[in-house]
Design an enzyme around this catalytic site. Structure first.
Site, PDB file in Angstrom:
ATOM      1  N   SER A  73       0.904  -1.374   0.135  1.00 16.02           N
ATOM      2  CA  SER A  73       0.022   0.046   0.026  1.00 16.02           C
ATOM      3  C   SER A  73       0.875   1.065  -0.102  1.00 16.02           C
ATOM      4  CB  SER A  73      -0.991  -0.033   1.119  1.00 16.02           C
ATOM      5  OG  SER A  73      -1.404   1.397   1.476  1.00 16.02           O
ATOM      6  N   TYR A  79      -0.340  -0.251  10.198  1.00  8.54           N
ATOM      7  CA  TYR A  79      -0.710  -0.972   8.913  1.00  8.54           C
ATOM      8  C   TYR A  79       0.479  -0.636   7.760  1.00  8.54           C
ATOM      9  CZ  TYR A  79      -3.499  -1.315   4.299  1.00  8.54           C
ATOM     10  OH  TYR A  79      -3.929  -1.711   3.122  1.00  8.54           O
ATOM     11  N   LYS A  96       2.952  -3.398   6.239  1.00  8.42           N
ATOM     12  CA  LYS A  96       3.170  -3.533   4.981  1.00  8.42           C
ATOM     13  C   LYS A  96       4.677  -3.585   4.445  1.00  8.42           C
ATOM     14  CE  LYS A  96      -1.136  -4.339   3.342  1.00  8.42           C
ATOM     15  NZ  LYS A  96      -1.697  -5.372   2.712  1.00  8.42           N
TER      16      LYS A  96
END
Ligand SMILES: NC(=O)c1ccc[n+]([C@@H]2O[C@H](COP(=O)([O-])OP(=O)(O)OC[C@H]3O[C@@H](n4cnc5c(N)ncnc54)[C@H](O)[C@@H]3O)[C@@H](O)[C@H]2O)c1
Ligand SMILES: NC(=O)c1ccc[n+]([C@@H]2O[C@H](COP(=O)([O-])OP(=O)(O)OC[C@H]3O[C@@H](n4cnc5c(N)ncnc54)[C@H](O)[C@@H]3O)[C@@H](O)[C@H]2O)c1
Lengths: 322, 322
Positions: free
Chosen positions: B122, B146, B150
């Site tokens: 992302s 998050y 990633k």
């Protein structure tokens, strides 16, 4: 002020403990006491009433929990499986360099205080096109499992700092030269060997072309930078806790030439080129050209010249040569 | 040709399976069969003789080992705890987004074949000064757990590819818009809501100033890019398996204005500004300006305009509005 040095039996850990005890260099005016943790300590470990050595494995959760019972204000996290070994043994590298570091952060999460952590990362997080100049914005592109593991821990150190669990500072160390003692399993070991071994009348070799440039820093400057990092105000750092330390760009040839100039060509005759495919596959992906504006602005220091680095080593070791 | 889609019950996973079955878009001429893995599947899952749905948790080692008994040629790894949830629950995010991904790589290490993996990373790996233009060299500086998770998996994907264990491609997805269905726990959820909800006669709000820019891509282009990534020759990628996908820079205002232009101001009347400190703390750290030279050179695609994105959504969903 309680200070914990993980990997405290290693080259930099031992030296750091000595430095801290000799100079009490903390901005806090409290007296310091130091706990060193390592899987093993050399027989010549320094002795001091303010110093405790605990033999323990960083990956041993129960042992580490126990050690953190007395919460440290500052943790220097220097324990690591070095680059050559981490490349040959993926499991061991992941276990110590990555998982044990994550576990340390998780243990800190359970503490009432939020310790300052100085994490010894490495410029080996960079890789690829070595002609490019690395800036403070350049993304890590490791070409070794060691570099990968260090880069992952940097990300964790940032995230756990953002969450207020710790207050971390990850220093990307240049290759350290001149490292005293014996050659080790670090893929950069030869960079010290080519200076150190001939000074002791021993042979040494380098595995890469003589024009290969490196980004180096002396142990003395590393110590200053470790201590500076531990004293730095978190507000000056902001969200990004990763710092490329300011090194010196120098080729193998320049090191050898300087050694000849300081000593004699008799000494440098002991150095030869012995190409090594494994070492080349890693070492030749390390960039040697950096601009380290952020580190300099924050007050981190570099060496003045290769000459100074070699002379400091000769002096510290009390070496006499012909 | 056996294809595994992890997170196959999710928005992108379901759509990808449909796309693959309809168009058999692989360079390999073998017929395809697909296994979808998810903790749960929606009741309207598509039915096809070439499709198998397995309800399993990515973090369940035994279950995953079992699934990999029939080794896949291609794995699309889309399973994730979305950004908002991963921020609120560090343990769950680490468990699924990080540890389960590492476990997948470790299970691949034991396979005789070395599967191609397309990993859905992302653009949330970036953060900080949002005025800066992100290039292919810019380092990840996530401002969320998050994004951190990633970025760590990207590093692992690169290292395990370098070691020949897998042949990975990590795509940094822009924010996807317009996402059909209901608002979800992704911190970017509102970017789709402000288009989707009013088109269905429902109210929607945005939590950030109307001038805030985003880097977006439509589901249709994401599908093309997933499939392109899976077909790409590894030699073209080289050592770095991470790709910033080419998105479109667009502000909230531009989206709303275009929706009004396509439909009417009656529709956009349903949209309001409702500031939200939690969402702002994450969303306002996402950069919206990129140059994606590498992706474009490698043949990845972007949308032509916001107009096209909104119109495509209206068409796909068969929406009629006043
Ligand atoms: N020397 C360099 O050129 C250089 C460059 C970049 C980064 N670094 C980093 O600096 C740190 C210190 O480096 P060094 O040169 O002193 O290396 P070193 O190998 O001398 O010291 C590391 C110490 O960690 C200890 N250790 C290893 N596994 C352990 C475990 N499971 N539990 C507890 N202790 C363990 C070792 O026993 C060793 O004493 C390391 O993290 C290293 O990766 C060093
Ligand atoms: N939609 C976006 O804007 C966007 C942007 C950037 C990246 N991504 C990434 O793309 C991927 C797919 O996104 P999406 O929009 O389809 O999200 P989604 O939430 O619809 O799909 C993710 C799926 O993963 C499944 N999942 C979660 N935990 C699991 C577990 N333990 N085991 C098995 N399955 C599990 C969920 O049930 C869900 O069906 C994700 O990895 C996401 O992080 C999405």
């Amino acid at each position: 002020m309680h200070i914990l040095i993980l990997g405290g039996g290693g080259f930099l850990g031992k030296r750091l403990a000595k430095e801290l005890l000799e100079n009490e260099v903390f901005t806090s005016s409290e007296p310091i006491d130091i706990t060193l943790v390592d899987i093993g300590f050399p027989p010549d470990m320094l002795q001091d009433a303010r110093l405790e050595c605990i033999q323990a494995d960083l990956s041993d959760e129960a042992a580490m929990k126990d050690i953190l019972q007395r919460p440290p204000e500052v943790i220097f996290h220097l324990a690591a499986i070095v680059s050559g070994e981490a490349e040959k043994n993926l499991d061991l590298g992941m276990k110590i360099n990555f998982h044990a570091s994550l576990q340390l952060l998780e243990l800190c999460r359970k503490l009432a205080i939020h310790p300052r952590i100085v994490f010894a990362s490495s410029c080996a997080v960079f890789g690829g096109d070595v002609s490019k100049v690395i800036t403070d914005e350049t993304g890590p592109k490791p070409r070794s499992s060691y570099g990968t593991q260090k880069a992952m821990v940097e990300l964790l150190m940032n995230d756990y700092s953002r969450r207020g669990i710790v207050d971390a500072r990850s220093l990307r160390l240049p290759t350290i030269a001149v490292r005293p003692g014996k050659p080790n399993a670090a893929t950069s070991s030869f960079i010290s060997s080519i200076i150190r071994e001939p000074l002791h009348g021993k042979k040494a070799s380098y595995p890469v072309p003589v024009e290969t440039a490196f980004w180096i820093q002396s142990p003395k400057r590393i110590m200053q930078n470790f201590i500076h990092a531990a004293n730095l105000d978190a507000a000056l750092l902001g969200a990004d806790r990763v710092i490329n330390l300011p090194g010196l760009t120098v080729t193998v040839k320049e090191m050898i030439d300087m050694l000849a100039q300081i000593t004699s060509s008799e000494v440098t005759k002991l150095i030869s080129y012995e190409p090594d495919a494994f070492l080349q596959s890693i070492v030749l992906t390390w960039p040697a050209h950096f601009t380290t504006k952020r580190a300099t602005t924050l007050g981190f220091v570099s060496d003045a010249s290769v000459k100074e680095i070699i002379q400091a080593y000769i002096e510290e070791e009390g070496i006499t040569y012909i």
